[in-house]
Design an enzyme around this catalytic site. Structure first.
Site, PDB file in Angstrom:
ATOM      1  N   ASP A 233       0.850  -1.181   0.000  1.00 40.21           N
ATOM      2  CA  ASP A 233       0.000   0.000   0.000  1.00 40.21           C
ATOM      3  C   ASP A 233       0.898   1.248   0.000  1.00 40.21           C
ATOM      4  OD1 ASP A 233      -3.130   0.554   0.471  1.00 40.21           O
ATOM      5  OD2 ASP A 233      -2.000   2.065   1.536  1.00 40.21           O
ATOM      6  N   TYR A 369      -2.939  11.037   0.781  1.00 38.42           N
ATOM      7  CA  TYR A 369      -3.447  10.817  -0.576  1.00 38.42           C
ATOM      8  C   TYR A 369      -3.366  12.107  -1.392  1.00 38.42           C
ATOM      9  CZ  TYR A 369      -5.518   6.235   0.433  1.00 38.42           C
ATOM     10  OH  TYR A 369      -5.717   4.910   0.730  1.00 38.42           O
ATOM     11  N   HIS A 426      -4.266  -7.927   0.713  1.00 28.78           N
ATOM     12  CA  HIS A 426      -3.645  -6.607   0.727  1.00 28.78           C
ATOM     13  C   HIS A 426      -2.846  -6.364   2.003  1.00 28.78           C
ATOM     14  CE1 HIS A 426      -3.317  -2.403  -0.482  1.00 28.78           C
ATOM     15  NE2 HIS A 426      -3.745  -2.028   0.711  1.00 28.78           N
TER      16      HIS A 426
END
Length: 448
Positions: A233, A369, A426
């Site tokens: 990630d 982000y 993930h």
């Protein structure tokens, strides 16, 4: 973690449509190891407390002490939730189902015990140091093996350093977990700025490149002249950034969420056009999976990459909103067929959510982000071709997409290790800690 590329108008149009609807070792820091100099967490609006006599490069011991008042307030807010109507579909296509979330929230507000996790963390060697004006909080466990390889592990969203707790034993003491003594690691697990107990940046610029430089500073500040980096990630993005930076002492990187989309396929995947006929079976599956992901499951990323402050108000004010926002992705991204409790305990999931709540990092974590506006699965956007250090990749079957070996080889010119394993998603280290440790031993063995 993946986000909408700003250049992709069709992608944003679809997004708007979706929105509309125990320590095994110790680390002594001179005189600053005394209890009076231990930095403590003081709650959602607090901060770590540095020893005023220490220089800015000091490494200070850290202890978590969440106030009972904060825990009681969290439970009060859970009880006071105003719930929306039940979803009108029999599945999760509209989001987290109300019955599932209400069950989890009932447990969180009554039976869940944060103090167990707090005690577990406080039993580990935890520290804080200031780098580039921001406090970096981290766990640092040395192996008993004096030749252990230094390893920095980086989490992502909606994860945290908690993802790696079950890997500390297998990595630092491989013999006790079926491995070889010569495969031991010293483990450093920092919280990304804006996450967990690290400081929350109040100025622009804390994207992957800056975090990568901070990680290099941290490893050298701990006295290591060489190290390796691992991440999934955000951790993969930061490890890639380290690889591009190629600082002195970085021997290699391992990622379990590689950005491998070839440049010529980016517009098609983001635009939702059918896969080209010349793709192999593995490439076509990856193409279709990514196309579906960006069309139907990536609205969360559009929010955080464009309006992190707006979404932050809800994430920081309502524990149930925070839990729903995070649980949806934990459910989707674990190798669990949408039922994460198959691979993670209810307490483990709530530990992670509670960490975000108590540290008030719903908005600050989302801003990562916004800072990393070019972040997605495109190899070009993450500049993987510029990486000159050795690269290792493990593909877990429950990942957002399974990176084909052909794409991975093209994306990483210095790829020396590639393996596909049979289980895990993930959150690889969190879900399958022993398998994850096995992969790191195998991947980094040639670099020792």
């Amino acid at each position: 973690m993946p986000k909408f590329p700003p250049s992709s108008a069709p992608l944003f149009r679809r997004a708007l449509q979706c929105l509309a609807i125990a320590a095994s070792a110790t680390f002594v820091v001179g005189a600053h190891a005394a209890n009076k100099d231990v930095a403590r967490w003081t709650g959602p609006n607090g901060a770590t407390v540095a020893d005023p006599a220490a220089g800015t490069d000091a490494i200070r011991p850290f202890r978590i002490e969440v106030s009972e008042k904060d825990l009681q307030e969290m439970r009060r807010r859970i009880r006071a939730t105003r719930w929306p109507d039940k979803e009108t579909v029999p599945d999760t296509s509209q989001g987290v189902q109300q019955a599932k979330l209400q069950e989890l929230m009932s447990y969180w507000g009554t039976s869940y015990d944060w103090r167990k996790t707090e005690a577990r963390l406080n039993a580990l060697p935890q520290f804080v140091t200031t780098i580039d004006g921001v406090d970096i909080q981290f766990i640092h466990v040395r192996s008993k093996n004096p030749n252990a390889m230094p390893l920095i592990l980086t989490h992502g969203w909606p994860g945290s350093p908690l993802e790696f707790l079950k890997t500390i034993g297998p990595l630092t003491d491989p013999v006790a977990h079926g491995g070889r003594a010569e495969d031991a690691f010293d483990v450093v697990i920092p919280a990304i700025p804006g996450y967990g107990f690290s400081g929350r940046p109040d100025k622009l610029g804390w994207g992957p490149d800056r975090v990568a430089r901070a990680w290099d500073t941290l490893m050298h500040r701990l006295g290591y002249d060489h190290y390796v980096s691992q991440g999934g990630d955000h951790g993969s993005v930061i490890s890639d950034a380290l690889g591009v930076l190629n600082p002195k002492g970085l021997r290699g990187i391992h990622v379990n969420m590689p950005p491998t989309i070839p440049t010529e396929l980016v517009s098609g995947i983001f635009g939702g056009t059918p896969a080209p006929a010349n793709l192999t079976a593995d490439e076509r599956k990856a193409y279709d999976t990514l196309s579906h992901f960006f069309a139907r499951n990536a609205a969360y990323g559009a929010l955080m990459v464009t309006r992190p402050q707006t979404i932050g108000y809800g994430l920081c004010d309502s524990p149930v909103e925070l839990a729903a926002f995070m649980y949806e992705k934990i459910a989707e991204w674990t190798d669990s067929a949408g039922n994460p409790e198959r691979v993670l305990s209810k307490d483990e999931i709530l530990d992670d959510i509670t960490l975000y709540w108590l540290t008030d990092t719903g908005a600050s974590s989302s801003r990562f982000y916004w800072e990393n506006n070019n972040n997605n699965f495109s190899a070009a956007h993450q500049k993987t071709a510029q990486i000159t250090v050795p690269v290792a990749v493990t593909v877990f079957p429950g990942e957002i997409y399974r990176a084909p070996k052909t794409w991975t080889q093209k994306a990483y010119p210095t790829l020396y290790y590639f393996n596909e394993v049979s289980k895990g998603g993930h959150f690889a280290a969190w879900e399958q800690p022993d398998l994850f440790a096995d992969e790191l031993r195998a991947a980094f063995r040639p670099l020792r």
